[in-house]
Design a protein around this motif. Structure first.
Motif, PDB file in Angstrom:
ATOM      1  N   ARG B 171       0.847  -1.416   0.519  1.00  0.00           N
ATOM      2  CA  ARG B 171       0.160   0.570  -0.105  1.00  0.00           C
ATOM      3  C   ARG B 171       0.409   1.209   0.209  1.00  0.00           C
ATOM      4  O   ARG B 171       1.718   1.494   0.638  1.00  0.00           O
ATOM      5  N   LEU B 172       0.467   2.508  -1.103  1.00  0.00           N
ATOM      6  CA  LEU B 172       0.851   3.426  -1.047  1.00  0.00           C
ATOM      7  C   LEU B 172       0.601   3.905   0.896  1.00  0.00           C
ATOM      8  O   LEU B 172      -0.656   3.938   1.190  1.00  0.00           O
ATOM      9  N   PRO B 173       1.613   4.794   1.380  1.00  0.00           N
ATOM     10  CA  PRO B 173       1.541   5.634   2.070  1.00  0.00           C
ATOM     11  C   PRO B 173       0.567   6.266   2.387  1.00  0.00           C
ATOM     12  O   PRO B 173       0.081   7.148   1.635  1.00  0.00           O
ATOM     13  N   ASP B 174      -0.120   6.565   3.271  1.00  0.00           N
ATOM     14  CA  ASP B 174      -1.243   7.394   3.941  1.00  0.00           C
ATOM     15  C   ASP B 174      -0.849   8.724   3.422  1.00  0.00           C
ATOM     16  O   ASP B 174      -0.722   8.987   4.773  1.00  0.00           O
ATOM     17  N   ILE B 175      -1.451   8.991   2.835  1.00  0.00           N
ATOM     18  CA  ILE B 175      -1.087  10.950   3.375  1.00  0.00           C
ATOM     19  C   ILE B 175      -2.415  11.969   2.770  1.00  0.00           C
ATOM     20  O   ILE B 175      -1.931  13.302   3.374  1.00  0.00           O
ATOM     21  N   ASP B 176      -3.471  11.194   3.501  1.00  0.00           N
ATOM     22  CA  ASP B 176      -4.234  12.121   3.271  1.00  0.00           C
ATOM     23  C   ASP B 176      -5.173  12.042   4.928  1.00  0.00           C
ATOM     24  O   ASP B 176      -6.477  12.653   5.295  1.00  0.00           O
TER      25      ASP B 176
END
Lengths: 160, 183
Positions: B171-176
């Motif tokens: 999973r891509l890092p969660d930036i939101d």
């Protein structure tokens, strides 16, 4: 540059007329994401400024126009991966390199790693891709750059 | 707390750099002065386009339907998706600092990882203005070799990396923040 602002303003205007609340949400997303990356961005810019002066143009010129083609190639890959030179400086520099007798394959190794491999910009990639994927993206990019350089060497008769 | 952690070390780096540049000015230390100047010029150049880029990303996020992106660039999409990725990458403005947030929002909209990676690499190697510049300085033969060799390899390596990381359920890092899960 101005045109980018005009397009953006136009789209925001249209969006606002169509759905004001949705537009508000879009601007909220924009601001949040911008603030999220800003600190990392500042750090990367500091690194870029420092590295640019630690690896000055004349050093690159001297090392890349060396006699031994493999030594020049390896240093081209090293310099290209570590430094971040904007295109409008990099390509004139490459042109100068060629006039000083650097091989095309060395120039190719330098410019391709410059474009694709970013040690200094890694912190930024890490934010969006995560460390693991960012690492593998850079590793494969490095391999691709080497293949491109070798192919350039063959096409321009510098290899074998 | 999260915010504090996020800003602590960048603020440290920026602070010490600012101090270093100020001291360099006081002591007339030329390399330090030059570093400060190039920082400001780069930072200003990027800061000029980033607000537009992020506003456009925001608009894209609220207006474009997830299904649309998923259909053309998602898991079930055809090989044509790589063509879109390369064309989109080639027409980007700016460098990685623009391509990364755009790639990320594509992923949020369920584009497949392989396509996002191809897009990122394409934006690095075949942006149109940059290529024109390259041709002017190094000749078209040089650029042709570079394109002919690197583009297929970029697509191939993106496909392999994408499938590999998908298998790992990466999973891509969660930036939101917490409200947006499941990239």
């Amino acid at each position: 540059m101005l045109i980018l602002y005009m397009i953006t303003a136009f789209l925001v205007g249209v969006s606002f007329l169509a759905a004001p609340r949705k537009t508000g949400r879009a601007l909220d997303v924009a601001l949040r994401r911008f603030l999220r990356i800003l600190p990392t961005f500042v750090v990367v810019m500091v690194l870029v400024a420092v590295v640019l002066h630690l690896v000055p143009d004349h050093l690159v010129m001297r090392v890349l126009a060396r006699e031994s083609k493999w030594a020049a190639m390896v240093s081209a890959i090293g310099f290209g991966s570590v430094s971040v030179i904007p295109g409008f400086i990099a390509f004139p520099l490459c042109g100068l390199l060629r006039d000083r007798g650097a091989l095309y394959m060395v120039i190719s190794a330098f410019s391709t790693t410059l474009m694709m491999v970013g040690v200094v910009t890694f912190p930024m990639e890490k934010v969006y891709l995560g460390a693991r994927l960012a690492f593998w993206r850079n590793a494969t990019a490095l391999v691709i750059a080497i293949v491109v350089a070798v192919a350039t060497g063959f096409v321009f008769g510098e290899l074998p | 707390m999260r915010i504090l952690k996020q800003y602590a070390w960048p603020a440290g780096v920026a602070g010490s750099f600012a101090l270093f540049v100020l001291l360099s000015h006081a002591a007339a230390f030329a390399p330090g002065e030059a570093m400060g100047e190039s920082f400001l010029s780069f930072f200003w150049q990027m800061l000029k386009i980033l607000p537009c880029v992020f506003v456009l990303i925001g608009l894209f996020d609220v207006w474009v339907k997830r299904e649309t992106v998923e259909k053309h660039l998602g898991r079930e999409s055809s090989a044509l998706s790589y063509l879109w990725a390369v064309l989109l990458g080639g027409t980007m403005v700016g460098g990685l600092h623009v391509a990364l947030p755009v790639g990320h929002v594509l992923r949020v909209k369920r584009a497949k990882l392989a396509v996002v990676l191809a897009f990122l690499s394409a934006s690095a190697i075949c942006r149109v203005p940059m290529t024109l510049f390259e041709i002017a300085f190094l000749g078209w033969r040089f650029s042709c070799v570079r394109f002919a060799v690197s583009l297929p390899l970029v697509v191939l390596s993106s496909a392999i990396l994408g499938h590999w990381f998908d298998r790992l359920q990466y999973r891509l890092p969660d930036i939101d923040g917490p409200e947006r899960k499941g990239l």
